[in-house]
Design a protein around this motif. Structure first.
Motif, short mmCIF file in Angstrom:
data_model
loop_
_atom_site.label_atom_id
_atom_site.label_comp_id
_atom_site.label_asym_id
_atom_site.label_seq_id
_atom_site.Cartn_x
_atom_site.Cartn_y
_atom_site.Cartn_z
N ALA A 1 13.11 0.04 -3.90
CA ALA A 1 13.96 -0.40 -4.87
C ALA A 1 12.67 -0.82 -6.00
O ALA A 1 13.08 -0.51 -7.30
CB ALA A 1 14.78 -1.61 -4.73
N ILE B 1 13.89 7.97 6.91
CA ILE B 1 13.75 8.62 5.99
C ILE B 1 14.91 8.28 4.85
O ILE B 1 16.10 8.04 5.16
CB ILE B 1 14.73 10.13 6.65
N TYR C 1 0.84 -1.22 -0.11
CA TYR C 1 -0.02 0.12 0.08
C TYR C 1 0.88 1.26 0.00
O TYR C 1 1.93 1.23 1.12
CB TYR C 1 -0.96 0.05 1.21
N THR D 1 1.25 17.54 7.52
CA THR D 1 2.13 18.89 7.77
C THR D 1 1.60 20.14 7.76
O THR D 1 0.95 20.37 6.78
CB THR D 1 3.54 18.63 7.01
N PHE E 1 20.72 13.60 1.37
CA PHE E 1 20.83 14.59 2.05
C PHE E 1 22.14 15.20 2.56
O PHE E 1 22.89 14.37 2.74
CB PHE E 1 19.60 14.56 3.30
N MET F 1 -2.79 3.93 1.23
CA MET F 1 -3.17 4.25 2.65
C MET F 1 -4.07 5.29 3.11
O MET F 1 -4.77 4.91 4.12
CB MET F 1 -1.83 4.26 3.51
N HIS G 1 6.18 14.90 12.49
CA HIS G 1 7.47 14.98 11.69
C HIS G 1 7.12 14.87 10.06
O HIS G 1 8.18 14.45 9.31
CB HIS G 1 8.59 13.90 12.39
N GLY G 2 5.98 14.90 9.62
CA GLY G 2 5.71 15.00 8.42
C GLY G 2 5.59 13.47 7.67
O GLY G 2 5.93 13.49 6.37
N ALA G 3 5.57 12.39 8.28
CA ALA G 3 5.82 11.35 7.65
C ALA G 3 4.38 10.59 6.83
O ALA G 3 3.47 10.95 7.29
CB ALA G 3 6.32 10.22 8.78
N GLU G 4 4.65 10.10 5.81
CA GLU G 4 3.80 9.28 5.19
C GLU G 4 3.71 7.97 5.74
O GLU G 4 4.39 7.67 6.67
CB GLU G 4 3.75 9.17 3.48
N VAL G 5 2.48 6.97 5.52
CA VAL G 5 2.55 5.74 5.90
C VAL G 5 2.42 4.99 4.79
O VAL G 5 1.71 5.16 3.60
CB VAL G 5 1.33 5.70 6.93
N ILE G 6 3.01 3.56 4.88
CA ILE G 6 2.85 2.58 3.86
C ILE G 6 2.46 1.10 4.40
O ILE G 6 2.58 1.16 5.95
CB ILE G 6 4.13 2.34 2.92
N ALA H 1 5.66 19.73 11.66
CA ALA H 1 6.20 20.73 11.14
C ALA H 1 7.33 19.90 10.10
O ALA H 1 8.00 18.86 10.83
CB ALA H 1 7.17 21.68 11.71
N GLU H 2 7.83 20.23 9.00
CA GLU H 2 8.87 19.75 8.31
C GLU H 2 10.06 20.77 7.89
O GLU H 2 9.64 22.02 7.71
CB GLU H 2 8.37 19.09 6.96
N THR I 1 -1.05 13.07 1.67
CA THR I 1 -0.64 11.91 2.39
C THR I 1 -0.10 12.10 3.57
O THR I 1 0.44 11.25 4.36
CB THR I 1 0.23 11.07 1.29
N TYR J 1 16.05 18.91 4.27
CA TYR J 1 17.35 18.47 4.96
C TYR J 1 18.57 19.05 4.13
O TYR J 1 19.47 17.89 3.72
CB TYR J 1 17.28 16.68 5.08
N ILE K 1 11.87 9.52 0.39
CA ILE K 1 10.47 9.29 1.03
C ILE K 1 10.73 9.52 2.75
O ILE K 1 11.83 9.08 3.11
CB ILE K 1 9.72 7.89 0.87
N LYS K 2 9.75 9.87 3.25
CA LYS K 2 10.01 9.86 4.98
C LYS K 2 8.59 9.03 5.22
O LYS K 2 7.38 9.42 4.83
CB LYS K 2 9.82 11.19 5.35
N ASN L 1 9.73 0.10 -6.38
CA ASN L 1 9.13 1.35 -6.95
C ASN L 1 9.87 2.51 -7.65
O ASN L 1 9.60 3.49 -7.63
CB ASN L 1 7.87 1.94 -6.03
N TYR M 1 10.80 -2.22 -1.10
CA TYR M 1 9.42 -1.46 -1.57
C TYR M 1 10.26 -0.29 -2.40
O TYR M 1 9.63 0.26 -3.41
CB TYR M 1 8.62 -0.89 -0.41
N TRP N 1 7.76 21.49 16.96
CA TRP N 1 7.57 20.10 17.30
C TRP N 1 7.27 20.20 18.75
O TRP N 1 6.23 19.34 19.19
CB TRP N 1 8.75 19.12 16.87
#
Lengths: 474, 474
Positions: free
Chosen positions: B109, B147, A34, A378, B151, A39, B56-61, A407-408, A375, A411, B116-117, B111, B107, A401
């Motif tokens: 490699a 992450i 996913y 933020t 960077f 997601m 911290h701005g993360a997406e989810v998989i 917040a982002e 997704t 980097y 990504i975070k 895609n 995942y 934070w």
């Protein structure tokens, strides 16, 4: 020539390297990843389902992804061959769970629970040959709601149907129909049609194929493969073409042959009661008593039901996904007793929502619409307009934070302002907090609204509050 | 005598029955169920963790619970023997995932994602011999935040440590310490101590045991089992007893032998940068540069870290759970490249929170406190004071459900009012909506506050609103 040879050797070396690193880069057959976007859609569907389950007062439990092999043995009938076994690496023999119902029954028996209303959302595993375009997988989610306990007839059963109705309405998947039947009516029907007791289950699983095969084919399976007499098959054929509502129930209660059978009579009596309760719930329009509904699994003992989508309503979707059943369930009064050392029974009724097919439709709907799915959540990007401000960005983002702001920052030591703004455009971050030499001196931060490009100076000590206010409605 | 024989025969029959139905009624070794109460605690922990990851701005998989066996092969070093394999039932060879890091790399490699975070919360599987009293299991949750991308050095690494710090502070588990080291410093140290290249990994896994074994035992393993020279082992012994902060980093940067090694120097330089960023975040008090930290897994290439609870602060707990590490992670710049057909690398750094140990502590804290945990969110029980009002209760509860109210009723035709009120006391339902003949005539419902026994008549059309208002703060 030497040059050419060198070139060829280099190519060969590359090929060799590729050969070495060559993996089959895929997920196992029948499974999927996913992505963040998927997601986001999945969480929406889950949220609607969980909200409904909680509205009906359910607790939640969880069980392991595998069970002792013997826990699953003898519970699923013909489907048992689809169970995934773990390799015998010493110790216990294990299998991946095939549904959430058998683990639930094991849980009740093990903890001597005789009364619970719970939901359970988790992945189950079936070594099927799935048509993945139709949203079927070998690893898929089930969202189960079950009521266990000794209660007055059909009240929990009616609630399960109300739940299916609420969820399918809420998800706006288009028109749907919930077919209802009762194993006792089926068994009574088999008896009066002249099916021998020993063939009830196997004839039942032939009837179960009526949603995919025409009657003629099901009939030949019954007569040819399963050795049923043609007369019995024809009598079954008369019954399984019937479907309707309270009127049909009344008619069958008057049916001279069927009403003579004790089981069928019980089932029809309860079906009548069920329809009375469903009338009070105001949901009979989408419910259909259907004598051809059989359900594959062995453990059902009373009411059974299955919800199907009737058509794709959304006209933006050019080629509607053909989906089968999106929910199903029924009463299984004997399953817990199979686990209890003394065979003590705990009557249960439950519903299982199949998320994968629903998810396929939702995904298509989103694809077809102009909706842009975020997704992340933020609220603000911490940016700088000049170089050498990494430390200041780190200090500011840390303050945000700690104040609970999402917040982002990029980097990079010295990111360009344009790149930072572009990042917000791409990901939908609504605000940018910009630090610069002047702002630092003045004790302020420049807050930029991405959509309007409006910029205001905000005193640093008020920044978190300001961000909260500005993002509270979104 | 006949009576006695009959009795014995009956007993025998019972035994026979028991024998037949005898299952081993348990979950597989190293696994557990979660009861509703335990789920309530678990969801609290998850909620704190997910909130932080989103901050911290993360997406989810999500990825499948099993992978192709070859996907996991050669990624975990000595730990590979703990992987669960699935039985070969025809088709692909599969294994249960051992962590979430390798599936994440697969995942990326697959895609072709270079940036990504993301977070991922899911169960992983290890055929370990766990001490379950210490909160260790064969099936357990990992909560991973990673992450990926090219960077500027140590900015994402510092954020990972900030995240561990935020989560452990938020959960109020007592004092904690985050140990930090770098695989390059370890490798450089091994080199200058005279460890042959081929022994780096195995000596590293000996060092990894220093948190459970005294130095003397680790030394004999190195010299005895692994054939390291005693001199090299002693030189390692000098280094691995060192721990400290920026001062120690400076000291080692001046160390005449270690600073000669390119890898160690790189690692120390980055460690210094990391500590500067952590100082800006204000979290160095709980962070310790520790040369004995090695981490078991093969795939780390740079910074590594591990968070441990230092003591149980809560004095209500008589016998504190002895817990090991509650979080760990590090940089793994080579893992994605192992999956890419062309070996293209994607630098990654991440953290994994081990929920089971944290959960054990939280559970003990709740047990020890007077806190009563509700396992449902039900706002109101629909009850009746007289008999023959089932239909009216069904109508009312249906109205409430449709208005979004979380409502329950007892599944009985004629429940006693006392039993209905008792149910609310037991489960913490705050309100009761009572229907009676008189109320029906008057178009009202009697709303009772369970805690105060106060009762008011509410007009039926206002009932949902009134319930919402009265339960909005809870």
């Amino acid at each position: 020539i030497a040059k050419e040879v060198a070139k060829l050797l280099e190519m060969k070396a590359q090929l060799g390297d590729e050969g070495k690193a060559k993996f089959v880069l895929k997920t196992p057959k029948g499974t999927r990843d996913y992505s963040p976007k998927q997601m986001a859609i999945r969480e929406r569907v889950f949220s609607a389902i969980v909200t409904c389950f909680k509205r009906h007062g359910a607790e939640v439990i969880d069980t392991p992804v595998f069970e002792l092999k013997e826990t699953l043995t003898g519970k699923y009938g013909e489907d048992s061959k689809l169970i995934y076994d773990l390799k015998d690496q010493g110790g216990e023999l294990l299998s991946l769970r095939y549904d959430l119902t058998v683990p639930f029954a094991r849980y009740l028996a093990m903890n001597k629970i005789t009364n619970i209303k719970r939901y359970h959302i988790a992945k189950v595993y079936r070594r099927d040959n799935p048509a993945m375009t139709r949203g079927r997988y070998r690893e898929f989610y089930q969202c189960d709601f079950d009521i266990a306990g000794q209660f007055d007839p059909m009240i929990p059963d009616a609630e399960c149907l109300k739940i299916v109705h609420e969820i399918l309405s809420e998800l706006q998947l288009g028109d749907f129909l919930i077919k209802v039947n009762d194993r006792r009516i089926l068994d009574g029907m088999f008896a009066v049609c002249g099916v021998p007791d020993s063939k009830f289950r196997t004839i039942c699983s032939s009837v179960d194929k009526l949603d995919k095969m025409p009657w003629e084919d099901v009939r030949s399976e019954m007569v040819g493969e399963k050795g049923l007499s043609p007369e019995a098959a024809d009598r079954i054929g008369e019954y399984v073409r019937l479907h309707g509502g309270l009127d049909l129930i009344e008619q069958l209660l008057q049916d001279p042959t069927l009403s003579q059978n004790k089981l069928a009579k019980e089932g029809l009596g309860d079906m009548k009661l069920l329809f009375e309760y469903l009338t009070l719930f105001g949901i009979t329009r989408q419910i259909c008593f259907d004598l051809s509904l059989a359900r594959g699994l062995d453990y059902y003992t009373g009411v059974i039901f299955e919800a199907v989508l009737v058509q794709q309503e959304n006209e933006h979707v050019e080629e509607p996904v053909s989906v089968g059943s999106v929910a199903g369930g029924g009463r299984y009064d004997g399953l817990v007793g199979m686990f209890d050392p003394k065979g003590r029974k705990v009557p249960c009724v439950g519903v299982s929502i199949g998320i994968e097919r629903i998810f396929s439709i939702m995904e298509q709907k989103v694809e077809a619409s102009a909706e842009k799915i975020r997704t992340t959540e933020t609220q603000v990007l911490v940016a700088s307009a000049q170089k050498k401000l990494l430390e200041e960005r780190l200090k500011l983002i840390s303050e945000l934070w700690d104040a609970g702001i999402k917040a982002e920052m990029l980097y990079k030591k010295n990111p360009k302002l344009l790149n930072q703004l572009q990042y917000c455009e791409d990901t939908g971050v609504p605000l940018v907090a910009i630090v610069g030499e002047q702002e630092l001196k003045d004790g302020v931060v420049k807050l930029r609204v991405v959509a309007t490009r409006e910029e205001v100076d905000v005193r640093r000590e008020n920044l978190a509050e300001e961000i909260k206010t500005r993002t509270s409605q979104s």
